[in-house]
Write an enzyme that holds these catalytic residues in place. Sequence first.
Site, PDB file in Angstrom:
ATOM      1  N   SER A  84      31.148 -50.396 -26.681  1.00  0.00           N
ATOM      2  CA  SER A  84      29.821 -50.639 -26.119  1.00  0.00           C
ATOM      3  C   SER A  84      28.779 -49.989 -27.003  1.00  0.00           C
ATOM      4  O   SER A  84      28.917 -48.823 -27.391  1.00  0.00           O
ATOM      5  CB  SER A  84      29.730 -50.058 -24.706  1.00  0.00           C
ATOM      6  OG  SER A  84      28.380 -50.002 -24.263  1.00  0.00           O
ATOM      7  N   LYS A  85      27.725 -50.726 -27.321  1.00  0.00           N
ATOM      8  CA  LYS A  85      26.669 -50.159 -28.170  1.00  0.00           C
ATOM      9  C   LYS A  85      25.902 -49.062 -27.452  1.00  0.00           C
ATOM     10  O   LYS A  85      25.220 -48.258 -28.096  1.00  0.00           O
ATOM     11  CB  LYS A  85      25.716 -51.259 -28.643  1.00  0.00           C
ATOM     12  CG  LYS A  85      24.933 -51.954 -27.545  1.00  0.00           C
ATOM     13  CD  LYS A  85      24.056 -53.041 -28.133  1.00  0.00           C
ATOM     14  CE  LYS A  85      23.242 -53.767 -27.076  1.00  0.00           C
ATOM     15  NZ  LYS A  85      22.412 -54.840 -27.649  1.00  0.00           N
ATOM     16  N   ARG A  86      25.997 -49.020 -26.126  1.00  0.00           N
ATOM     17  CA  ARG A  86      25.317 -47.960 -25.364  1.00  0.00           C
ATOM     18  C   ARG A  86      26.136 -46.676 -25.319  1.00  0.00           C
ATOM     19  O   ARG A  86      25.594 -45.609 -25.027  1.00  0.00           O
ATOM     20  CB  ARG A  86      25.024 -48.440 -23.941  1.00  0.00           C
ATOM     21  CG  ARG A  86      24.035 -49.587 -23.872  1.00  0.00           C
ATOM     22  CD  ARG A  86      23.813 -50.048 -22.432  1.00  0.00           C
ATOM     23  NE  ARG A  86      22.833 -51.110 -22.368  1.00  0.00           N
ATOM     24  CZ  ARG A  86      23.100 -52.393 -22.544  1.00  0.00           C
ATOM     25  NH1 ARG A  86      24.344 -52.754 -22.808  1.00  0.00           N
ATOM     26  NH2 ARG A  86      22.153 -53.306 -22.463  1.00  0.00           N
TER      27      ARG A  86
END
Length: 467
Positions: free
Chosen positions: A237-239
């Site tokens: 996840s980029k978060r």
Amino acid sequence: MSSSTIRVRFAPSPTGMFHVGNARSVLFNWVLARQSGGTMMLRIEDTDAARNRPEWVQGILDAMAWLGIGPQEYEGPLFQSDFAQHHREAIERLLALGLAYYCDCSRDQVNARTGSEHKGYDGFCRDRGLPAGDGRAVRFRTPHEGSTVIVDLVRGKPTFDNALIEDFVIARGNGSPVFLLANVVDDMVMGITHVIRAEEHLPNAPKQQLLWEAMGAEPPVWVHAPILVNEKRQKLSKRRDRVALEDFRAEGYLPEAMRNYLMLLGWAPSGDREIVPWDDIVAEFRLEDVNPSPAFFDVKKLRAFNGEYIRGMSVEAFIEACQPWLRSESLPWRAEAYDADAFAAVAELAQTRISVLSEIVPMVDFLFLDEPPADEAAWAKAMKADAAELLAAVVDAFAVAEWRAETLKAALEEIGAERGLKLGKAQAPVRVAVTGRTVGLPLFESLEVLGRERTVARLRAALDRLS
């Protein structure tokens, strides 16, 4: 189908960052095109106006170029918006064939009829014969009998029951096509033969194959590569995870190492090898050999790969590769203080001790700073009660010693032995006084490059502080 007719495409959406999953996908496509003599197309999925920003498109081109995929390696970039007329024609064709219909149902109305917001569309407008009208979407008339089989080189033949596939929307109420339809039409117009993408797109595949068949075209060869997961086996996840290729590039990862590592996420070369020349990867890679299981994107392993590639460089190439970090605008030393000859003298020593190129700055900063870095933890660890007496002896010895690494080492060994100290213990306060750190390059070679005057001055400054 002969290999020369293979046409693949990489179709990213501009998102402001280039995900390592995208990097793995474009590499798989590129390798297939290269080894087969086929063609790779670059298509930017730019129909989302909020994401259609030139700098983000340029970011995609720059990331690909860093991986080694320059403009000569693909056709494009093409833009999904360029195919708008083909999208409209496809929608009209499906309507004319009775394979699509207009629908005026809102999501709330569908939820009210089905009693759940999680159930699919109930087919309410399927046989109402609605004409075109403002706000009316277009839905594909999914066949309710039989099943759709996806022939996938990685996953075999996933089979989907058509009765469980809702009549999905292919055009919004404003007439614009949804991703499913636009993606298929673009691939048809471009003559794509193999669709190589991430596993997360597999649920779209039966709907897209139905569209291919409805428009009388042969579906492509499907390839759904395994998803990338973190150490907890969660999808990247980029978060939450480090996934931006730009961040790895900025930290000093080499494109050769990144390419090698990403290709091994789901595939393995012959023999017990991991560090593999690129030409060998291109020659050996087979989509049929890709493992469908999730692939662990292990940053620690990638870092180890990168260290191996750094150590495999020539010293001249290593010196050149370090220059962006040694000459950046955010360095702790004055730009004019950088000494290329001094760095060249220690480059070979540094090359074996770093895993990413950005680590070169704290490794050699003592050479270019007016004073050594201030690290209170290092000072407290090294400057024990007897440090002042030892440093005083070192100052006297170094002030007259022949200024060569071997001579300096011998002098410190003798001073340490007189105090019952092995060399490792004796050199600790000297290292911190001169370099500001407890670990780093070999001490005596570093002192030889730094020079007598600066070395002795720093030792005396440390003595003054201790007293």
